[in-house]
Design an enzyme around this catalytic site. Structure first.
Site, PDB file in Angstrom:
ATOM      1  N   LYS A   1       3.748   1.436  -3.649  1.00  0.00           N
ATOM      2  CA  LYS A   1       3.231   0.663  -4.789  1.00  0.00           C
ATOM      3  C   LYS A   1       4.083   0.826  -6.049  1.00  0.00           C
ATOM      4  O   LYS A   1       4.143  -0.069  -6.879  1.00  0.00           O
ATOM      5  CB  LYS A   1       1.788   1.068  -5.099  1.00  0.00           C
ATOM      6  CG  LYS A   1       0.790   0.542  -4.090  1.00  0.00           C
ATOM      7  CD  LYS A   1      -0.629   0.831  -4.532  1.00  0.00           C
ATOM      8  CE  LYS A   1      -1.608   0.388  -3.463  1.00  0.00           C
ATOM      9  NZ  LYS A   1      -3.003   0.485  -3.904  1.00  0.00           N
TER      10      LYS A   1
ATOM     11  N   GLU B   1      -1.629  18.971 -14.874  1.00  0.00           N
ATOM     12  CA  GLU B   1      -0.428  18.299 -15.394  1.00  0.00           C
ATOM     13  C   GLU B   1      -0.463  16.793 -15.090  1.00  0.00           C
ATOM     14  O   GLU B   1       0.006  15.989 -15.896  1.00  0.00           O
ATOM     15  CB  GLU B   1       0.850  18.897 -14.780  1.00  0.00           C
ATOM     16  CG  GLU B   1       1.159  20.334 -15.189  1.00  0.00           C
ATOM     17  CD  GLU B   1       0.281  21.372 -14.496  1.00  0.00           C
ATOM     18  OE1 GLU B   1      -0.345  21.046 -13.454  1.00  0.00           O
ATOM     19  OE2 GLU B   1       0.196  22.511 -15.015  1.00  0.00           O
TER      20      GLU B   1
ATOM     21  N   THR C   1       0.853  -1.187   0.000  1.00  0.00           N
ATOM     22  CA  THR C   1       0.000   0.000   0.000  1.00  0.00           C
ATOM     23  C   THR C   1       0.889   1.238   0.000  1.00  0.00           C
ATOM     24  O   THR C   1       2.116   1.133  -0.165  1.00  0.00           O
ATOM     25  CB  THR C   1      -1.006  -0.041   1.180  1.00  0.00           C
ATOM     26  OG1 THR C   1      -1.903   1.049   1.033  1.00  0.00           O
ATOM     27  CG2 THR C   1      -0.321   0.022   2.536  1.00  0.00           C
TER      28      THR C   1
END
Ligand code: ATR
Length: 285
Positions: free
Chosen positions: A77, A166, A73
């Site tokens: 990741k 972005e 988690t």
């Protein structure tokens, strides 16, 4: 979690599974996986293993000697990827691994967040999600899982809206070889929502994790009364879902996604489909 450890028959040979992250104390994964191991009589147990950011690169290469398999988690990741010998296409495109299998010192990774999310829409909420128009709100890791699921289900349109445009552009760029994603600002949202007839509105932002969070999405913009609103957040009733319900839309929470990413992780480790009801029932207790 304590009750599972006291009733589980753990011994020196029991296989170890777990969750890597920082922090992990809030996680419901140990309860879910241990209930499943018990139901299936697997000689295995699952525990949360918190790794501080400054020790991650030292500990990561040793994980295969500790675990048969583990979940990952936040915030690891993506950081786990260089330590794995192989990852599948889902993990490559989503740029995140949430499930690792360890075998003879080698670690291989996949992503079951996207499939857990897809399965939740289909089985928990009986949504027909093939050939649909998707509006995905947010552009973090969770958004990439939603994008991947939408592509797998042959989406006819995928639009990502994000506060920081972005980041939405970056996801569009990363998937451009396989799909032409539109990325828009929050300011463009009212006009585009009015004209685009979205079928699925997916909240992947963290708005709603904190009590009192107000979501910027206005369901009055939607012109498709059959649209379905799904919030990947599972812990509380969020403003996003309350707004959707108030405007008469059908809704779903991320609880099923959590259960189903866990069940799909089990399948990756054991090559065997577990009973999803064990996962769902432990979370709903
Ligand atoms: P995850 O990996 O779980 O998706 P994340 O990478 O922290 O988590 O992403 C959180 C998402 O929630 C982002 O899209 C973030 O928007 P920014 O990219 O602009 O930061 C969005 N988010 C969080 N709080 C927000 C807020 N108050 N208003 C708008 N967007 C918000």
């Amino acid at each position: 979690m304590g009750c599972f450890f006291t009733t589980m028959n753990i011994n020196a040979k029991s296989e170890k599974y777990g969750l890597i992250g920082f922090p992990t104390s809030h996680s419901l994964s140990p309860i879910m996986h241990n209930a499943n191991f018990q139901a299936l009589n697997n000689d295995a147990f699952y525990f949360a293993y918190e790794i501080k950011p400054d020790s991650f690169s030292t500990i990561a290469p040793t994980l295969s000697s500790l675990f048969k398999g583990f979940n990952i988690t936040v915030p690891y990741k993506e950081q786990i990827i260089p330590f794995l010998s192989k990852i599948d296409d889902s993990a490559k495109l989503i740029k995140a691994v949430n499930t690792v299998k360890c075998n003879e010192g080698k670690m291989t990774g996949t992503n079951t967040d996207w499939s857990g999310f897809r399965d939740s829409l289909v089985y928990d909420y009986e949504q027909d999600i093939i050939n649909k128009k998707w509006l995905i709100i947010g552009a973090g890791g969770a958004s990439r899982s939603a994008v991947y699921a939408a592509i797998q289900e042959k989406a006819t349109e995928i639009t990502i809206v994000n506060r920081t445009i972005e980041k939405a552009h970056q996801i569009a760029e990363d998937f451009k070889e396989i799909y032409n994603i539109s990325s828009i600002t929050i300011d463009q949202l009212p006009d585009i929502t009015k004209t685009n007839n979205f079928d699925l509105i997916i909240n992947t932002t963290s708005i709603g994790l904190k009590k009192g969070d107000i979501h910027f999405f206005d369901f009055n913009w939607l012109n498709n009364p059959m649209a379905f609103a799904y919030d990947m957040i599972y812990s509380i009733e969020t403003d996003f879902l309350k707004k959707a319900e108030k405007s008469g839309f059908k809704t779903g929470t991320g609880m099923g996604m959590l259960a189903r990413q866990g069940a799909n992780a089990y399948e990756y480790w054991f090559n065997n489909k577990p009973d999803i009801n064990i996962f769902l029932n432990t979370l709903n207790k």
